[in-house]
Design a protein around this motif. Structure first.
Motif, short mmCIF file in Angstrom:
data_model
loop_
_atom_site.label_atom_id
_atom_site.label_comp_id
_atom_site.label_asym_id
_atom_site.label_seq_id
_atom_site.Cartn_x
_atom_site.Cartn_y
_atom_site.Cartn_z
N ASP A 162 68.98 41.14 75.67
CA ASP A 162 69.99 41.96 75.03
C ASP A 162 69.25 43.18 74.49
O ASP A 162 68.51 43.10 73.50
CB ASP A 162 70.68 41.17 73.90
N SER A 186 73.79 48.90 75.31
CA SER A 186 75.08 49.32 74.74
C SER A 186 75.08 50.82 74.50
O SER A 186 74.10 51.37 73.99
CB SER A 186 75.31 48.61 73.40
N LYS A 191 75.49 53.47 68.63
CA LYS A 191 74.17 53.24 69.22
C LYS A 191 73.43 54.59 69.36
O LYS A 191 73.97 55.63 69.05
CB LYS A 191 74.32 52.57 70.60
C1 LIG Z 1 72.53 43.06 69.66
C2 LIG Z 1 73.87 43.49 70.19
N1 LIG Z 1 74.31 42.96 71.33
C3 LIG Z 1 75.49 43.31 71.86
C4 LIG Z 1 76.31 44.23 71.25
C5 LIG Z 1 77.63 44.56 71.86
O1 LIG Z 1 77.67 45.86 72.33
P1 LIG Z 1 79.02 46.49 72.86
O2 LIG Z 1 79.81 46.89 71.66
O3 LIG Z 1 78.60 47.66 73.70
O4 LIG Z 1 79.71 45.43 73.67
C6 LIG Z 1 75.91 44.83 70.06
C7 LIG Z 1 76.78 45.81 69.41
O5 LIG Z 1 76.63 46.23 68.30
C8 LIG Z 1 74.66 44.45 69.52
O6 LIG Z 1 74.22 45.00 68.37
#
Ligand SMILES: Cc1ncc(COP(=O)(O)O)c(C=O)c1O
Length: 384
Positions: A162, A186, A191
């Motif tokens: 991730d 993301s 972000k």
């Molecule tokens: C560690 C992590 N994984 C996944 C996500 C999910 O991202 P998205 O909003 O683009 O689906 C986030 C979003 O803040 C995140 O901080």
């Protein structure tokens, strides 16, 4: 110091003239009498630029990191009866991806210094059912990808990172996007870069895996034969043309944005270096994605709780903070299906200590000084 407001999420200036021009250009082209949002050369251009930036052979853009993780889960065939090992110190969707596909999540503990998933603790949790490992490059700090490579080499278990926080992050002198089986990014609006509010991508060095993900983001379609085939059941996880176009202009400046974040996070570390009640984040500076600046209140040294600390910072000094993250097992949806913090004492403690400070690419020196001062005053006020 005079009280001033420093909210959490005070980014502003997310888009510059080149982003506005890029979006306007594709919308204007579609508004012409014969115009449309197709063809979509911006999609390939964005994917190629991202793969190049992140050191991967392939990038497949999707509409969020959540859908990127889900494409990977589908491509790996994660389902009922499988176990997926991940960190409890993450946004809910890292673990939620596996649960939504019917698998059981197994939480392994984190490294107390880097706050990333600890490969040694992961090894203890591997069983015959382990289908994948999902570490997070927490706050933008690359986790120990070499150690995870060794686990894959010994067990065959794929690792999907991730990388929501980690665009621009490096392990040694290499970007992280080509490591493991795949990485999921993301581009949601808070972000480091964003594709008009939402966006995501999978990067990988495995061309077959990339093709599976590409199919799964568009209904399972396979192109190239005499007619389109549907090879598997997928969804529509695509972005729109203006999003790809703005992704390209954002990507062109991501290194500058990351540097601005790195400098400010290092500066706040300096300003807090003489506060023994605060544990500072490690690794900020070149090679860190510097998405979040997460300090920890050393709860062994003070007689007040982290919520009391952040409430006082907000109410008395108007400094906003956020919590990244509550342990995933504490969310009610995870409690209801029987998850707990068993076997993760470090994460349990860290999750009670973490405080994300309001540091963004345009945070001023005055605000950084004020935040550091307010943190020190809060510790003094509450310690009396
Ligand atoms: C560690 C992590 N994984 C996944 C996500 C999910 O991202 P998205 O909003 O683009 O689906 C986030 C979003 O803040 C995140 O901080």
């Amino acid at each position: 110091m005079e009280i001033r407001e420093v909210p959490f999420i005070a980014m502003g200036g997310l888009y510059e003239q080149d982003d506005l021009d890029a979006a306007a250009r594709v919308i204007a082209a579609a508004a012409a009498p014969q115009g449309s949002f197709f063809p979509l050369p911006e999609e390939n251009d964005f994917q190629n630029a991202l793969a190049g930036h992140e050191g991967a052979r392939k990038a497949i853009a999707v509409n969020s990191c959540g859908t990127a993780l889900d494409c990977c889960a589908m491509a790996l065939g994660i389902g009922p009866g499988d176990e997926v090992i991940t960190t409890p110190l993450t946004f809910v969707c890292t673990a939620g991806t596996a649960v939504a596909r019917g698998a059981r999540v197994v939480f392994a503990d984190i490294n107390p210094t880097t706050l990333c998933l600890d490969p040694a603790r992961v090894r203890e949790k591997i069983t015959a059912r382990t289908k994948a490992i999902l570490p997070v490059h927490f706050a933008g700090l690359a986790c120990d990808v070499d150690a995870f490579d060794r686990i894959t080499a010994e067990t065959g278990i794929p690792v999907v990172y991730d990388a929501a926080h980690a665009i621009g992050a490096r392990h040694g002198d290499r970007p992280v996007g080509g490591r493991g089986k795949a990485s999921c990014y993301s581009f949601q609006s808070n972000k480091n870069i964003t594709c008009l509010g939402e966006g995501g991508a999978v990067t990988t060095d495995d061309e077959e895996f990339a093709e599976r993900v590409r199919q799964l983001k568009t209904f399972g379609y396979v192109y190239g034969g005499p007619a389109v085939r549907v090879a598997s059941v997928g969804f529509n996880y695509r972005m729109t043309k203006p999003q790809y176009a703005v992704g390209l202009t954002q990507l062109a400046k991501v290194d500058r944005i990351t540097r601005d974040r790195q400098e400010r996070m290092l500066r706040l570390n300096d300003l807090l270096a003489d506060v023994p009640e605060v544990i500072l984040p490690v690794g900020h500076g070149p090679g860190h994605g510097s998405h979040l600046h997460v300090i920890r209140l050393d709860t062994d040294r003070v007689r007040f709780s982290t919520p009391e600390f952040t409430a006082h910072l907000k109410n008395r000094y108007q400094v906003g903070t956020a919590k990244h993250y509550p342990a995933v097992w504490t969310w009610e949806a995870f409690q209801e299906i029987g998850y707990s913090g068993e076997g993760c004492p470090i994460a349990a403690k860290v999750c009670e200590q973490v405080v994300s400070t309001p540091v963004f690419p345009r945070t001023s020196e005055e605000d950084l000084r004020y935040v550091a001062w307010a943190i020190k005053e809060t510790i003094r006020d509450l310690g009396r």
